[in-house]
Design a protein around this motif. Structure first.
Motif, PDB file in Angstrom:
ATOM      1  N   ARG A 173       1.592   4.316  -8.308  1.00  0.00           N
ATOM      2  CA  ARG A 173       1.534   2.946  -8.814  1.00  0.00           C
ATOM      3  C   ARG A 173       2.753   2.711  -9.695  1.00  0.00           C
ATOM      4  N   VAL A 174       3.115   1.461  -9.793  1.00  0.00           N
ATOM      5  CA  VAL A 174       4.162   1.040 -10.717  1.00  0.00           C
ATOM      6  C   VAL A 174       3.543   0.021 -11.654  1.00  0.00           C
ATOM      7  N   ARG A 175       3.430   0.383 -12.933  1.00  0.00           N
ATOM      8  CA  ARG A 175       2.865  -0.545 -13.920  1.00  0.00           C
ATOM      9  C   ARG A 175       3.977  -1.468 -14.416  1.00  0.00           C
ATOM     10  N   LEU A 176       3.789  -2.757 -14.161  1.00  0.00           N
ATOM     11  CA  LEU A 176       4.772  -3.752 -14.575  1.00  0.00           C
ATOM     12  C   LEU A 176       4.355  -4.488 -15.827  1.00  0.00           C
ATOM     13  N   GLY A 177       3.107  -4.422 -16.171  1.00  0.00           N
ATOM     14  CA  GLY A 177       2.609  -5.111 -17.356  1.00  0.00           C
ATOM     15  C   GLY A 177       1.135  -4.839 -17.484  1.00  0.00           C
ATOM     16  N   GLU A 178       0.522  -5.353 -18.523  1.00  0.00           N
ATOM     17  CA  GLU A 178      -0.891  -5.115 -18.761  1.00  0.00           C
ATOM     18  C   GLU A 178      -1.724  -5.729 -17.629  1.00  0.00           C
ATOM     19  N   GLY A 179      -2.488  -4.873 -16.940  1.00  0.00           N
ATOM     20  CA  GLY A 179      -3.323  -5.347 -15.835  1.00  0.00           C
ATOM     21  C   GLY A 179      -2.536  -5.802 -14.630  1.00  0.00           C
ATOM     22  N   HIS A 180      -1.315  -5.313 -14.466  1.00  0.00           N
ATOM     23  CA  HIS A 180      -0.440  -5.815 -13.407  1.00  0.00           C
ATOM     24  C   HIS A 180       0.268  -4.612 -12.796  1.00  0.00           C
ATOM     25  N   HIS A 181      -0.092  -4.228 -11.577  1.00  0.00           N
ATOM     26  CA  HIS A 181       0.436  -3.037 -10.943  1.00  0.00           C
ATOM     27  C   HIS A 181       0.915  -3.344  -9.532  1.00  0.00           C
ATOM     28  N   LEU A 182       1.868  -2.486  -9.103  1.00  0.00           N
ATOM     29  CA  LEU A 182       2.204  -2.398  -7.691  1.00  0.00           C
ATOM     30  C   LEU A 182       1.618  -1.089  -7.197  1.00  0.00           C
ATOM     31  N   SER A 183       0.654  -1.155  -6.309  1.00  0.00           N
ATOM     32  CA  SER A 183      -0.018   0.041  -5.816  1.00  0.00           C
ATOM     33  C   SER A 183       0.512   0.397  -4.442  1.00  0.00           C
ATOM     34  N   PHE A 184       0.542   1.728  -4.163  1.00  0.00           N
ATOM     35  CA  PHE A 184       1.054   2.203  -2.884  1.00  0.00           C
ATOM     36  C   PHE A 184       0.240   3.415  -2.476  1.00  0.00           C
ATOM     37  N   GLU A 185      -0.411   3.307  -1.320  1.00  0.00           N
ATOM     38  CA  GLU A 185      -1.211   4.393  -0.793  1.00  0.00           C
ATOM     39  C   GLU A 185      -0.485   5.032   0.389  1.00  0.00           C
ATOM     40  N   ARG A 186      -0.853   6.275   0.687  1.00  0.00           N
ATOM     41  CA  ARG A 186      -0.237   6.976   1.814  1.00  0.00           C
ATOM     42  C   ARG A 186      -0.499   6.191   3.107  1.00  0.00           C
ATOM     43  N   GLY A 187       0.555   5.915   3.835  1.00  0.00           N
ATOM     44  CA  GLY A 187       0.439   5.161   5.080  1.00  0.00           C
ATOM     45  C   GLY A 187       0.785   3.691   4.915  1.00  0.00           C
ATOM     46  N   ASP A 188       0.885   3.179   3.654  1.00  0.00           N
ATOM     47  CA  ASP A 188       1.257   1.782   3.457  1.00  0.00           C
ATOM     48  C   ASP A 188       2.718   1.576   3.844  1.00  0.00           C
ATOM     49  N   GLN A 189       3.033   0.343   4.209  1.00  0.00           N
ATOM     50  CA  GLN A 189       4.398  -0.021   4.532  1.00  0.00           C
ATOM     51  C   GLN A 189       5.123  -0.600   3.325  1.00  0.00           C
ATOM     52  N   ARG A 190       4.358  -1.271   2.485  1.00  0.00           N
ATOM     53  CA  ARG A 190       4.956  -1.858   1.284  1.00  0.00           C
ATOM     54  C   ARG A 190       3.891  -1.925   0.204  1.00  0.00           C
ATOM     55  N   PRO A 191       4.290  -1.921  -1.074  1.00  0.00           N
ATOM     56  CA  PRO A 191       3.301  -1.953  -2.168  1.00  0.00           C
ATOM     57  C   PRO A 191       2.624  -3.309  -2.247  1.00  0.00           C
ATOM     58  N   HIS A 192       1.407  -3.295  -2.778  1.00  0.00           N
ATOM     59  CA  HIS A 192       0.678  -4.542  -2.945  1.00  0.00           C
ATOM     60  C   HIS A 192       0.287  -4.699  -4.407  1.00  0.00           C
ATOM     61  N   LEU A 193       0.231  -5.948  -4.841  1.00  0.00           N
ATOM     62  CA  LEU A 193      -0.051  -6.273  -6.238  1.00  0.00           C
ATOM     63  C   LEU A 193      -1.549  -6.153  -6.509  1.00  0.00           C
ATOM     64  N   THR A 194      -1.884  -5.419  -7.594  1.00  0.00           N
ATOM     65  CA  THR A 194      -3.290  -5.278  -8.004  1.00  0.00           C
ATOM     66  C   THR A 194      -3.408  -5.743  -9.441  1.00  0.00           C
ATOM     67  N   PRO A 195      -4.141  -6.834  -9.686  1.00  0.00           N
ATOM     68  CA  PRO A 195      -4.222  -7.365 -11.045  1.00  0.00           C
ATOM     69  C   PRO A 195      -5.098  -6.542 -11.968  1.00  0.00           C
ATOM     70  N   LEU A 196      -6.023  -5.750 -11.430  1.00  0.00           N
ATOM     71  CA  LEU A 196      -6.948  -4.998 -12.272  1.00  0.00           C
ATOM     72  C   LEU A 196      -6.590  -3.524 -12.231  1.00  0.00           C
ATOM     73  N   GLU A 197      -6.993  -2.814 -13.304  1.00  0.00           N
ATOM     74  CA  GLU A 197      -6.756  -1.376 -13.372  1.00  0.00           C
ATOM     75  C   GLU A 197      -7.593  -0.680 -12.303  1.00  0.00           C
TER      76      GLU A 197
END
Length: 717
Positions: A433-457
């Protein structure tokens, strides 16, 4: 009796002298007075002649030359009362005996290795005892500054010892000691007030009761000055032959003492340097006698083998320290040793630490002399270098893959996903994951093509490693490696992780700049479209209306219908222009535009609206103003249209290096705020991220809603 040697005399029972031979008279002794009343006897010796005279004793008498001499007093009682007495001059013998005793004590101190200052103090103390009425001092020459400094002088006045004459520069007119050191010749000054060599110093000496000064230089075997031996007196006087003889003997003895002390100091310093050099280089030295098998180790050798310094080393102790896997081979090599050789082995210390050592032995007819080198750090460095080489290869490969991917597919989202995907290859992470701010992440799982935004922890993982993302010396988030098990990164893996984090920082900054550039292009395009609509469609409808009104549409229902349609088209065209380009910001600033918008949207409703500005206002760019105005428009729309609130409060705050826009209402609230349900939350989140800020939404059913957008001022364009 006048021809007999010595002083012959007699006295009555009261001690009054009656008869004196010529030698007594020549010495200054007068009849009719007792010995203690003559003024010739040394004050320390008078007590023995007050009463109960001893038959034989020693005392000092002051002669015509004002010098005290030792005499042997022998007394014989007279039948009629009183005494016959004979005084023999034993001054030379007394001085010789005392001098031998002093030399013996000094030699004992030297033999016992007493510190040099203590021995020099004893020199002066013994000389003063022999002389009786002088004060001696020893000055040593500092080889660096070439100045004389007092090293001993126990009987000097305390104020004189602590006075200004601390460092004396040798010279031809530098008093007795400075001149003696300069000329390398004895200097005897009987009156310092008349000698030109004391012109600059005698007033200070006189203030401490010193009137005469003698000095002899102390020279080493090569004739170089080591220091001076100084004698001072409180009256004008010349040195006697005895003084000079004692000075010569003491000077010779002092030279031997100083040279020995300096030689020992040089040896101690060399040993200290050698011990420090061995400690710094992790190199010990040792000797091994072929005849007796005795081992002699340096301190560093004991430290390397972790053995007690105060126990004699042995081969049994050595064998216990060698690693069990190497022990037999190593000990066999030592037992068969005949010539020079080089050995390597491992040590296993009691605390479990393994050390790698190298031994170099040089053979001589009677012993082996060698050195033992602790190469554990070098072995560790070689292993670290190998791991770092692998990590560097991976890092170069990661950078090359990133560049290749950017060249093939210039999509930043995909490239960020590619960099995050490398974490699976290099660290075997479960997810990243890449934490960009409080409650704001770019998550990346094995097999993903690009990261997706996740607002919650996300749910807590078993173990996480956080690598800070730093841009312009400020933290902009963190790279989070998620593992399914306990995991610690090695130093090389940490280096690689930080390098990947630096790549991600640059990609994220490029992503933010790209988004801002796209937003600017969008604004420019909307403004261009608004101008085109205004300049073409709106102007065309306006021209049609003019023509229809000139043709009097009231007389023709078709013309009236055409005019109505033209007015409707013109109104829609103007609405489109307003939608494409916020005209409110053309006439006023952001604060005024927000106030106008809130007032217009709540006019004619039951909503009580309030707007506040906190902190010192900051001038913002048009892009920021427009995004904040659009965010404010969404906020008031949500409260009035969706939440059915009766109270609405908006605050624009400039404080602590941040800009925040917050809206609170008392509406119906939401249990699960939707992301794309027409409320515009996704749009607000995207606009906040575009400006480098964070988005927080808090809502509970029946408890109203609170929405806050926070943007660091330093990130604003």
């Amino acid at each position: 009796m006048d021809s007999l040697p010595g002083l012959i005399w007699n006295c009555d029972a009261s001690g009054r002298l009656e008869f004196l031979n010529q030698a007594c008279l020549d010495y200054g002794i007068r009849a009719g007075q007792a010995w203690v009343d003559q003024g010739l006897m040394h004050p320390d010796d008078r007590a023995r002649f007050q009463s109960d005279w001893p038959l034989e004793t020693q005392a000092r008498l002051c002669g015509p030359d004002q010098e005290y001499r030792w005499f042997l007093f022998r007394l014989t009682p007279r039948p009629e009362g009183g005494w016959w007495g004979l005084c023999l001059d034993i001054d030379e013998r007394k001085w010789s005996e005392d001098l031998v005793a002093c030399e013996k004590r000094l030699l004992e101190m030297i033999g016992l290795g007493q510190p040099l200052p203590r021995i020099l103090e004893a020199f002066c103390q013994h000389f003063d005892e022999l002389s009786g009425d002088t004060m001696s001092a020893i000055l040593l020459l500092n080889a660096g500054s070439q100045t004389l400094r007092r090293a001993a002088g126990p009987n000097l006045p305390p104020a004189y010892r602590d006075g200004r004459l601390v460092d004396l520069v040798p010279g031809p007119m530098a008093g007795s000691c400075g001149t003696a050191a300069y000329t390398r010749q004895p200097v005897f000054v009987d009156d310092i007030t008349t000698d030109p060599r004391w012109t600059d110093y005698y007033s200070y000496q006189l203030s401490h009761g010193i009137r005469s000064s003698w000095s002899m230089p102390i020279l080493d075997q090569s004739g170089q000055v080591l220091g001076t031996f100084a004698i001072m007196a409180d009256r004008v006087r010349k040195p006697s032959t005895k003084h000079i003889n004692i000075l010569e003997r003491f000077r010779h003895l002092a030279r031997l003492t100083i040279e020995r002390a300096r030689a020992e100091e040089s040896i101690r310093r060399s040993r200290a340097y050698l011990a420090e050099a061995e400690r710094l280089s992790h190199t010990g030295s040792f000797g091994w006698s072929r005849d007796t098998g005795e081992l002699n180790w340096s301190d560093e050798t004991f430290r390397i083998f972790a053995l007690d310094r105060y126990q004699a080393p042995s081969f049994e102790q050595l064998a216990l320290r060698v690693h069990p896997e190497d022990r037999d081979q190593f000990m066999a090599a030592l037992e068969s040793l005949q010539d020079d050789c080089f050995l390597t082995t491992r040590l296993l210390l009691p605390d479990g630490v393994i050390r790698h050592i190298e031994l170099v032995l040089q053979a001589s007819p009677r012993e082996f002399i060698g050195a033992v080198l602790d190469v554990s750090e070098r072995k560790q460095s070689e292993a670290n270098l190998q791991r770092q080489t692998v990590a560097l290869t991976q890092l170069v490969s990661a950078g090359q893959q990133a560049l290749d991917h950017l060249a093939e597919q210039p999509n930043l989202e995909a490239l960020i996903g590619k960099m995050l995907g490398l974490c699976f290859d290099y660290f075997d992470a479960a997810s990243t994951r890449v934490r960009l701010g409080e409650g704001h992440h770019l998550s990346f799982e094995r097999g993903d093509q690009r990261p997706h935004l996740t607002p919650l922890e996300p749910a807590p993982a078993k173990h996480e490693v956080h690598i800070p993302l730093v841009f312009r010396n400020q933290s902009s988030g963190s790279l989070i490696l998620v593992f399914d098990r306990e995991r610690r990164l090695s130093s090389e893996e940490e280096l690689l992780a930080h390098a990947l984090a630096n790549h991600l920082v640059l990609l994220l900054e490029l992503r933010r700049i790209s988004q801002r550039a796209q937003a600017r292009l969008l604004v420019d395009e909307r403004n261009r479209m608004a101008r085109d609509v205004h300049d073409t469609v709106a102007q065309a409808f306006t021209g049609i209306l003019w023509q229809l009104e000139a043709a009097d549409p009231d007389t023709n229902p078709h013309l009236a219908r055409a005019a109505q349609l033209a007015r409707s088209g013109l109104q829609e065209a103007r609405r489109s222009v307003h939608a494409l380009r916020p005209q409110a910001l053309d006439q006023q600033d952001l604060v005024g535009a927000l106030e106008t918008m809130i007032s217009a949207m709540t006019a004619g409703t039951t909503v009580e609206a309030a707007f506040e500005v906190e902190g010192d206002r900051v001038v913002l760019s048009p892009e920021v103003d427009e995004n904040l105005l659009r965010i404010g428009q969404e906020l008031i729309t949500n409260s009035v249209r969706h939440a059915r609130a009766s109270h609405f409060h908006m605050v624009l705050c400039f404080q602590d290096g941040q800009l925040s826009l917050e809206a609170r209402d008392n509406g119906q609230g939401f249990a699960n705020p939707p992301g794309t349900d027409g409320m515009g939350l996704d749009g607000i989140r995207e606009r906040a991220a575009l400006l480098g800020g964070t988005f927080q939404f808090d809502s509970q059913p029946g408890a109203g809603s609170s929405l806050r957008v926070t943007i660091p001022l330093e990130r604003l364009p």
